[in-house]
Enzyme design. Structure first.
Site, short mmCIF file in Angstrom:
data_model
loop_
_atom_site.label_atom_id
_atom_site.label_comp_id
_atom_site.label_asym_id
_atom_site.label_seq_id
_atom_site.Cartn_x
_atom_site.Cartn_y
_atom_site.Cartn_z
N LYS A 72 0.73 -1.16 0.12
CA LYS A 72 -0.46 0.16 0.70
C LYS A 72 0.58 1.33 -0.41
CE LYS A 72 -3.71 -2.35 2.49
NZ LYS A 72 -4.13 -2.28 3.38
N HIS A 123 1.26 -6.98 17.72
CA HIS A 123 0.36 -8.40 17.59
C HIS A 123 -0.09 -8.24 18.65
CE1 HIS A 123 3.43 -10.96 19.31
NE2 HIS A 123 4.22 -10.41 19.02
#
Length: 136
Positions: A72, A123
């Protein structure tokens, strides 16, 4: 190696990407496709790092998110010269994530007039997240 402050100060951000991935999605893909899934998406170095962890799935999810985020930042998605192994994550001596590009990634970097990528990973047991900045 430069400190983070030295690597960011005075740089211009040319692109930004972020992505979040459910750990269950990675776990499910691994259960369905096994090593084929791992070898297609991750470098040997990434796999070695993740597989040393007690539960490798959140670490794999964060790296999957980083690959998506990098695509991206380049504005390509996983296409147009950007493959799953174009971008990978290594670590410096302090454990901070470092962006690594293969030859195709180096060509994309040059085509964008960029000098590097900065990466941040996070995470939990259920989510992997990454932000990637394309800088010069």
């Amino acid at each position: 190696m430069k400190s983070l402050e030295e690597s960011v100060i005075g740089r211009v951000v040319l692109g930004v990407g972020t992505d979040i991935v459910e750990v269950a999605r990675i776990r499910g893909a691994l259960e369905r496709h096994g090593d084929r899934f791992l070898r297609r998406l991750y470098t040997e170095q990434e796999l070695a790092y993740c597989q040393k962890q007690r539960d490798p799935h959140p670490f794999l999810a964060a790296r999957f998110a980083a690959k998506e985020a990098a695509s991206k930042a380049f504005g390509t998605g996983i296409a147009r010269g950007f493959g799953w192994k174009t971008f990978s994550v290594a670590h410096n001596e302090h454990g901070a994530p470092l962006a690594v590009l293969d030859e195709s990634g180096q060509q994309l970097l040059a085509a964008h007039g960029a000098t590097g990528l900065l990466v941040s990973l996070s995470h939990t047991t259920s989510l992997g997240h990454a932000v990637v900045l394309l800088v010069k």
